[in-house]
Motif scaffolding. Structure first.
Motif, mmCIF file in Angstrom:
data_model
loop_
_atom_site.group_PDB
_atom_site.id
_atom_site.type_symbol
_atom_site.label_atom_id
_atom_site.label_comp_id
_atom_site.label_asym_id
_atom_site.label_seq_id
_atom_site.Cartn_x
_atom_site.Cartn_y
_atom_site.Cartn_z
ATOM 1 N N VAL A 16 -1.255 -17.992 7.429
ATOM 2 C CA VAL A 16 -0.048 -17.400 8.001
ATOM 3 C C VAL A 16 0.189 -16.055 7.316
ATOM 4 C CG1 VAL A 16 2.432 -17.658 8.383
ATOM 5 C CG2 VAL A 16 0.924 -19.669 8.469
ATOM 6 N N PRO A 17 -0.097 -14.937 8.015
ATOM 7 C CA PRO A 17 0.103 -13.615 7.401
ATOM 8 C C PRO A 17 1.553 -13.156 7.550
ATOM 9 C CG PRO A 17 -0.916 -13.365 9.552
ATOM 10 C CD PRO A 17 -0.729 -14.846 9.344
ATOM 11 N N VAL A 18 2.057 -12.520 6.494
ATOM 12 C CA VAL A 18 3.422 -11.991 6.491
ATOM 13 C C VAL A 18 3.378 -10.623 5.836
ATOM 14 C CG1 VAL A 18 5.755 -12.265 5.571
ATOM 15 C CG2 VAL A 18 4.516 -14.270 6.411
ATOM 16 N N ALA A 19 4.073 -9.652 6.415
ATOM 17 C CA ALA A 19 4.211 -8.323 5.814
ATOM 18 C C ALA A 19 5.673 -8.095 5.474
ATOM 19 C CB ALA A 19 3.713 -7.246 6.768
ATOM 20 N N LEU A 20 5.940 -7.790 4.205
ATOM 21 C CA LEU A 20 7.299 -7.536 3.732
ATOM 22 C C LEU A 20 7.352 -6.166 3.068
ATOM 23 C CD1 LEU A 20 7.976 -10.987 2.008
ATOM 24 C CD2 LEU A 20 8.953 -10.238 4.180
ATOM 25 N N GLU A 21 8.479 -5.500 3.220
ATOM 26 C CA GLU A 21 8.708 -4.253 2.504
ATOM 27 C C GLU A 21 10.073 -4.326 1.834
ATOM 28 O OE1 GLU A 21 8.902 0.625 3.039
ATOM 29 O OE2 GLU A 21 8.987 -0.682 4.798
ATOM 30 N N ALA A 22 10.094 -4.177 0.517
ATOM 31 C CA ALA A 22 11.352 -4.082 -0.223
ATOM 32 C C ALA A 22 11.757 -2.628 -0.272
ATOM 33 C CB ALA A 22 11.176 -4.633 -1.635
ATOM 34 N N ARG A 23 12.945 -2.313 0.271
ATOM 35 C CA ARG A 23 13.338 -0.913 0.336
ATOM 36 C C ARG A 23 14.852 -0.770 0.282
ATOM 37 N NH1 ARG A 23 11.222 -1.098 6.188
ATOM 38 N NH2 ARG A 23 13.063 -1.265 7.522
ATOM 39 N N ARG A 57 -0.108 -15.869 3.297
ATOM 40 C CA ARG A 57 -0.676 -14.604 2.821
ATOM 41 C C ARG A 57 0.386 -13.524 3.050
ATOM 42 N NH1 ARG A 57 -6.316 -13.482 5.192
ATOM 43 N NH2 ARG A 57 -6.933 -14.898 3.494
ATOM 44 N N ALA A 58 1.119 -13.194 2.000
ATOM 45 C CA ALA A 58 2.256 -12.281 2.116
ATOM 46 C C ALA A 58 1.971 -11.003 1.349
ATOM 47 C CB ALA A 58 3.527 -12.941 1.572
ATOM 48 N N ASP A 59 1.960 -9.894 2.065
ATOM 49 C CA ASP A 59 1.769 -8.578 1.452
ATOM 50 C C ASP A 59 3.134 -7.928 1.261
ATOM 51 O OD1 ASP A 59 -1.060 -8.637 1.356
ATOM 52 O OD2 ASP A 59 -1.138 -8.144 3.491
ATOM 53 N N ALA A 93 4.602 -2.087 -9.017
ATOM 54 C CA ALA A 93 5.146 -0.749 -9.252
ATOM 55 C C ALA A 93 5.629 -0.125 -7.942
ATOM 56 C CB ALA A 93 4.083 0.142 -9.882
ATOM 57 N N PRO A 94 6.607 0.781 -8.022
ATOM 58 C CA PRO A 94 7.043 1.495 -6.820
ATOM 59 C C PRO A 94 5.868 2.187 -6.130
ATOM 60 C CG PRO A 94 8.570 1.892 -8.621
ATOM 61 C CD PRO A 94 7.405 1.157 -9.210
ATOM 62 N N GLY A 95 5.843 2.104 -4.809
ATOM 63 C CA GLY A 95 4.801 2.753 -4.032
ATOM 64 C C GLY A 95 3.513 1.977 -3.917
ATOM 65 N N THR A 96 3.486 0.734 -4.411
ATOM 66 C CA THR A 96 2.267 -0.070 -4.343
ATOM 67 C C THR A 96 2.532 -1.353 -3.555
ATOM 68 O OG1 THR A 96 2.676 -1.303 -6.392
ATOM 69 C CG2 THR A 96 1.549 0.820 -6.582
ATOM 70 N N THR A 97 1.437 -2.051 -3.233
ATOM 71 C CA THR A 97 1.496 -3.302 -2.470
ATOM 72 C C THR A 97 0.794 -4.402 -3.248
ATOM 73 O OG1 THR A 97 1.547 -2.137 -0.349
ATOM 74 C CG2 THR A 97 0.852 -4.431 -0.302
ATOM 75 N N PHE A 98 1.356 -5.598 -3.193
ATOM 76 C CA PHE A 98 0.759 -6.764 -3.863
ATOM 77 C C PHE A 98 0.634 -7.885 -2.842
ATOM 78 C CE2 PHE A 98 0.907 -10.749 -6.243
ATOM 79 C CZ PHE A 98 -0.001 -10.511 -7.261
ATOM 80 N N ARG A 99 -0.483 -8.604 -2.888
ATOM 81 C CA ARG A 99 -0.694 -9.737 -1.984
ATOM 82 C C ARG A 99 -0.434 -11.054 -2.715
ATOM 83 N NH1 ARG A 99 -5.655 -10.105 2.081
ATOM 84 N NH2 ARG A 99 -4.122 -8.824 3.232
ATOM 85 N N TYR A 100 0.496 -11.836 -2.178
ATOM 86 C CA TYR A 100 0.714 -13.218 -2.602
ATOM 87 C C TYR A 100 -0.051 -14.121 -1.644
ATOM 88 C CZ TYR A 100 4.529 -11.554 -5.597
ATOM 89 O OH TYR A 100 5.265 -10.907 -6.557
ATOM 90 N N GLU A 101 -0.836 -15.034 -2.188
ATOM 91 C CA GLU A 101 -1.644 -15.918 -1.351
ATOM 92 C C GLU A 101 -1.721 -17.285 -2.020
ATOM 93 O OE1 GLU A 101 -5.106 -14.459 1.043
ATOM 94 O OE2 GLU A 101 -6.227 -15.716 -0.380
ATOM 95 N N PHE A 102 -1.208 -18.304 -1.326
ATOM 96 C CA PHE A 102 -1.180 -19.639 -1.910
ATOM 97 C C PHE A 102 -0.953 -20.669 -0.806
ATOM 98 C CE2 PHE A 102 3.051 -17.775 -2.094
ATOM 99 C CZ PHE A 102 3.839 -18.743 -1.516
ATOM 100 N N THR A 103 -1.346 -21.907 -1.097
ATOM 101 C CA THR A 103 -1.111 -23.037 -0.213
ATOM 102 C C THR A 103 0.286 -23.592 -0.448
ATOM 103 O OG1 THR A 103 -3.460 -23.606 -0.224
ATOM 104 C CG2 THR A 103 -1.927 -25.339 0.426
#
Length: 463
Positions: A16-23, A57-59, A93-103
């Motif tokens: 299950v892919p998810v795209a999030l942006e904290a802003r 799978r959350a970016d 860090a600001p301006g970067t992306t991290f992938r969380y991936e887990f069952t």
């Protein structure tokens, strides 16, 4: 850790892919516009829904002016995805992306939110619903309601509130309640009180309370029909406020707490400490009524309107008065459903966690110490562990354990399976869990200001 994650996966596992942006940006709370931080353009953030056993799978894109993370509150996930900077991952860090991936191993009602500073008390949160493919679903529809106390963008932000508390104590600009020990010049000050919470009801004064991101003057409406059975998934994401939740004249059948089933019990209201979740089923009446979350002891409320036809003559104020006079059920007193009761076993290790504070204006401690990631409570894989939360203060503390669910030890019956337990003043609560998820796991008070003022420690797997 990775071996355990692989064991949770299957050949046909759904991703299950998810795209999030904290802003940062403006958010309309219903006629009240605040500049806050959020996931996208709404509060709460996008609801994430998947099934037990799926791979999330959350970016996360960090467009904030400071580092952030996501903690997946209540999920027994792999340790390096738990979202605690300096303990399980580097901050994003600001301006970067991290992938969380887990069952996601267990069905239930969960939350996602940051674990950096006071970011939790902004708009950075959302509901994470893990469905049970085997559940019969004895209801017609669902309603997820997230209750929150709101200060960000109203002339103060949570960082300022915490700074005020640390500089001035709970009598300063940021606060209004708590234990008086060690507080100079505070004698005689009236703190918000709650009989249900056993004493002081909070430290912070909030101008607004919201349900699903809306103040009561512009409440969300849920459309239903008389006689429908509705599953309520109720979440308290507040920073400093417990909520008493109910519908006037409509009993709730409580079915789950913190994601795990309990023996069903009927209740007029339920009490949610910060970080707690309760599921309940109601039958919609033949007139529209509010589902109300009373800010316990603080004189405020938020609600969602259950719109089923003719409007009831019951006003929101009348509903609040009615529900405040009714008995309330605390999740800690529920009984675990038979299928989730831990096997009876003598603990291999027992750790006391003595909760104290606030000393030196605003310092909260566990076992006389403020948080230090290098110090922890040692456990070993395979052990049965007992934690004893000993509350020496005059305030309630919702104590949360990452990466596990525990069983509350009640005298005569098996207590509920939970990850957050509300420990009332001058009481001790014992909980048991199996050490089956290796890593370094935070345990802390889910009052964000208590945690950031020191009330955190680590359950540390060793050996």
């Amino acid at each position: 850790m990775l071996d355990l994650e692989r064991a949770r996966q299957s050949a046909d596992q759904k991703i299950v892919p998810v795209a999030l942006e904290a802003r940062p940006g403006p958010i309309d709370l219903g006629g009240v516009t605040v500049n806050t931080w959020s996931y996208g353009d709404a509060v709460p953030g996008p609801q994430i829904r998947l099934r037990a056993g799926d791979l999330l799978r959350a970016d996360l894109r960090n467009s904030l002016p400071q580092p952030t993370s996501i903690h997946w509150h209540g999920i027994a996930l792999r340790n390096d995805m738990d979202g605690v900077p300096a303990l399980t991952q580097d901050p994003i860090a600001p301006g970067t992306t991290f992938r969380y991936e887990f069952t996601t191993p267990d069905p239930g009602t969960y939350i996602f939110h940051p674990h950096v500073g006071t970011q939790l008390d902004r708009g950075l949160y959302g509901a994470l619903i893990v469905e049970d493919p085997a559940e019969p679903g004895d209801y017609d529809d669902e309603l997820v309601v997230v209750f929150d106390d709101w200060v960000d963008g109203t002339g103060r932000d949570p960082d300022q509130v915490l700074a005020d508390l640390k500089a001035n104590g709970m009598g300063g600009m940021g606060g209004m309640g708590g234990d008086m020990q060690g507080m100079e010049g505070m004698e005689g000050m009236q703190m918000p009180q709650s009989e249900a919470l056993g004493g002081d009801a909070g430290d912070v004064s909030y101008p607004y309370y919201v349900a699903n991101g809306r103040v009561s003057a512009a409440a969300q409406t849920f459309a239903g029909k008389p006689g429908q059975r509705i599953r309520l998934r109720m979440i308290n994401i507040g920073g400093d406020t417990a909520f008493r939740v109910g519908v006037p004249g409509v009993p709730m059948t409580v079915t789950h707490t913190d994601g795990f089933p309990v023996r069903p019990v009927s209740a007029p209201t339920v009490l949610l400490g910060m970080g707690e979740r309760v599921d309940a089923v109601i039958t919609l009446p033949d007139q529209s009524l509010p589902l109300v979350g009373i800010a316990e002891g603080k004189g405020g409320a938020a609600h969602v309107t259950l719109n089923v036809g003719p409007r009831s003559s019951t006003t929101v104020d009348a509903a609040v008065a009615d529900l405040a006079s009714r008995p309330t059920v605390a999740a800690v007193g529920l009984v675990a459903a038979e299928q989730v009761v831990l096997a009876d076993k003598t603990p291999d290790v027992v750790h006391d966690l003595e909760i104290a504070g606030p000393a030196n204006r605003y310092t909260w401690t566990i076992n006389g110490q403020t948080y230090d990631a290098s110090r922890g409570l040692p456990v070993s894989e395979g052990q049965r562990v007992r934690l004893r939360f000993v509350n020496t203060t005059s305030m309630f503390h919702p104590m949360h354990l990452h990466g596990h669910t525990f069983q509350v030890r009640n005298a005569a019956v098996p207590g509920p399976r939970k990850d957050t337990v509300n420990v009332l003043p001058k009481t001790t609560i014992e909980v048991d869990f199996d050490a089956d998820n290796p890593g370094q796991w935070l345990t802390h008070c889910h009052n964000i200001y208590h945690g950031e003022a020191g009330m955190m420690t680590v359950v540390s797997y060793v050996g």
